[in-house]
Design a protein around this motif. Structure first.
Motif, PDB file in Angstrom:
ATOM      1  N   GLU A  19      -2.850  61.300  95.779  1.00 28.68           N
ATOM      2  CA  GLU A  19      -2.539  62.525  94.858  1.00 28.68           C
ATOM      3  C   GLU A  19      -1.252  63.036  94.584  1.00 28.68           C
ATOM      4  OE1 GLU A  19      -5.279  65.153  96.018  1.00 28.68           O
ATOM      5  OE2 GLU A  19      -7.036  64.453  94.455  1.00 28.68           O
ATOM      6  N   ARG A  22       1.804  60.404  90.659  1.00 29.87           N
ATOM      7  CA  ARG A  22       1.908  59.522  89.501  1.00 29.87           C
ATOM      8  C   ARG A  22       3.247  59.676  88.785  1.00 29.87           C
ATOM      9  NH1 ARG A  22      -3.248  57.669  88.485  1.00 29.87           N
ATOM     10  NH2 ARG A  22      -2.573  56.968  86.500  1.00 29.87           N
TER      11      ARG A  22
ATOM     12  N   ARG B  34       5.356  71.193  87.749  1.00 24.95           N
ATOM     13  CA  ARG B  34       5.283  70.548  89.137  1.00 24.95           C
ATOM     14  C   ARG B  34       5.075  71.274  90.136  1.00 24.95           C
ATOM     15  NH1 ARG B  34       8.340  65.921  87.987  1.00 24.95           N
ATOM     16  NH2 ARG B  34       6.567  64.980  86.740  1.00 24.95           N
ATOM     17  N   GLU B  41      -1.777  66.627  88.795  1.00 26.30           N
ATOM     18  CA  GLU B  41      -0.783  65.594  88.666  1.00 26.30           C
ATOM     19  C   GLU B  41      -0.039  66.325  87.128  1.00 26.30           C
ATOM     20  OE1 GLU B  41      -0.092  63.180  90.046  1.00 26.30           O
ATOM     21  OE2 GLU B  41      -1.827  62.409  91.171  1.00 26.30           O
TER      22      GLU B  41
END
Lengths: 311, 213
Positions: A19, A22, B34, B41
């Motif tokens: 995780e 990406r 983020r 994600e």
């Protein structure tokens, strides 16, 4: 130690999803069917994401060099221990020298073998899952082959249990995938929608841990304007110009330029790893809100049995 | 610049797409999202980005509201811009097997090609295609060469290529279809670091020549 006697079509070590990387182009990997891995680990008293063997279509066979508890879940297949039938979805006690064989899948595509110890395999960016194209994680970053030996440590003694019947996913080769409309859904014409939602398509032999190609009686046409590379995820359904949509799986690239027409909903994503070549696939539209309800209902059904929500 | 409903759309039961923002603003916003740790994600596309949320923790409408409440780019401030990375590149030789043929194709001397790359103001578009592969734009249009007809099965980590008007760097060993003109001397990947890959989307890059050709 576990020795691979026959690795079949493709056997890899899979564990938790990789995780948070990406955006560096690193796919999540992990099992193609997360639910079946979790159920296998439950039967050997392990955390849901402890490394397991993921077998493909033809099964595989193993020899155990010490006693431990093991389990097999996933695609419906015959299991035998030293040639005698053994159950799926149940803890199996094996002794040193025992041989376990998983036969070719009758329904579904991938089977999982979990053990009551720790497989000594390599970690990369927080996960022990194998990513074949990058050659990292798992056992030397590659698919297993006959003769491979994997060390096992910390073998625990655990109670022998069975998956409750109502929690065993049944795989058949008519797959219904609930999906939400995605970025380029609006560019599908009526005929394309008829193929996806009514007639259905067939999974072709272009099938791997990266994705499954689907072919309808006619090309699925999506007249979206050219787009720049955009993020895609496991469960994304893309439609290239030749009209054969493909569904992305655990090892899929992180970005892609083809029209992103559908996104398989989270509660159905475990099924993607069980689509075998030749299977019929049909999609059903859901709103994100309906999908959220279904996920919660599924998790509620499993929450007494599995300790963490890995579905 | 704040995020509005026009910029976002649910494209699945756990995915929200952010689009329609100018590139630099989008990159700054994405880095803030983020850093917030609220999202599973946050992935950059060339012109859009997608965030993934945990649908057992947030319902889709809650996730959308939470995203809309994110700080605007102005609030985040311009210091959120990533520092420029200087890549020292050793051109040609064993690690740049296509250097000579690229020079021939562009009708440039080696020195001219190196100067053109070192003078360019470069920026990472996205990192993707294979783990750690950075697409870097900003080369003069004249430096456009096609990809290799046959991709190489194995390209060493650190390889520096150009194709389709862009530079590309391979942080990890892997397959590759770009003509390779050199090798980045700096380490592009270090699994010990908190951020293991050196290059990120939106980051400014300057190439410096390392050693002689």
């Amino acid at each position: 130690m576990i020795e691979v006697l026959n690795a079949g079509l493709q056997t890899t070590i899979q564990a938790g999803v990789r995780e948070g990387h990406r955006h560096f182009g690193v796919p999540g990997s992990g099992p193609a069917d997360l639910l079946s891995m979790s159920l296998a680990n439950r039967l050997v008293g392990a955390d849901a994401t402890q490394p397991v063997f993921e077998m493909t279509l033809t099964g595989a066979s193993f020899r155990f060099h010490s006693a431990m508890i093991v389990s097999v879940t996933g695609a419906e297949a015959g299991v035998s221990l030293n040639g005698v039938e053994a159950p799926m979805h149940a803890s199996i006690l094996v002794s040193a020298g025992d041989e376990l064989e998983v036969a070719p899948a009758r329904h579904g595509c991938r089977s999982y073998l979990a053990i009551s110890g720790r497989l000594n395999v390599s970690e990369f960016l927080g996960s022990r899952s194998t990513y074949l194209p990058g050659g990292f994680g798992g056992h030397e970053g590659r698919a297993l082959k006959a003769g491979d030996r994997i060390e096992v440590s910390d073998v625990r003694s655990v109670d022998e249990v069975e998956t409750p019947r109502e929690l065993r996913p049944l795989f058949n080769d008519n797959v219904l995938l609930q999906s939400c409309p995605s970025s380029e859904f609006e560019f599908l014409n009526e005929d394309g929608q008829t193929i996806l939602f009514e007639e259905g398509l067939k999974a072709t032999t272009r099938s791997s841990r990266m994705g499954v190609e689907l072919s309808g009686d006619r090309a699925v046409s999506c007249n979206a304007p050219e787009k720049q590379s955009s993020p895609v995820f496991p469960g994304s359904v893309q439609c290239p110009p030749e009209g054969k949509p493909f569904i992305l799986l655990a090892d899929a690239q992180t970005t892609g330029g083809y029209p992103h027409i559908l996104q398989v909903i989270r509660s159905d994503r475990f099924q993607l790893g069980q689509i075998k070549p030749g299977a019929r696939v049909r999609f059903v539209l859901r709103t994100p809100d309906e999908a959220a309800d279904r996920l919660r209902a599924r998790w509620e059904a499993y929450s007494d049995w599995l300790s963490s929500p890995v579905i | 610049m704040a995020l509005t409903e026009d910029n976002i759309s649910l494209i699945g039961d756990d995915l929200i797409r952010v689009a329609g923002l100018p590139g630099p603003e989008l990159r700054t916003l994405v880095r803030a999202l983020r850093a917030s740790g609220d999202w599973l994600e946050v992935v950059d596309g060339i012109e859009d980005s997608v965030v993934q949320f945990d649908p057992l923790r947030l319902r889709p409408d809650e996730a959308v509201r939470h995203l809309l409440s994110s700080k605007s780019v102005n609030e985040i401030g311009s210091d959120a811009e990533l520092p420029e990375v200087c890549l020292e590149v050793e051109f040609g030789g064993e690690n740049g097997p296509d250097f000579n043929s690229v020079c021939d194709e562009l009708k440039l001397t080696k020195q001219e090609l190196i100067a053109a790359i070192c003078d360019a103001e470069l920026r990472v578009d996205i990192v993707g295609f294979t783990p750690g592969f950075a697409y870097i734009s900003g080369l003069p249009e004249a430096l456009t060469v096609p990809r290799l007809k046959e991709p190489r099965k194995r390209v060493p980590a650190g390889s520096f290529g150009i194709a389709a008007g862009k530079c590309g760097t391979y942080a990890l060993e892997g397959p590759g279809g770009w003509p390779l003109i050199g090798r980045v001397v700096n380490r592009l990947f270090n699994s010990e670091r908190e951020t293991p890959f050196v290059l990120s989307a939106g980051q400014k890059v300057r190439v410096m020549r390392w050693g002689d050709v």
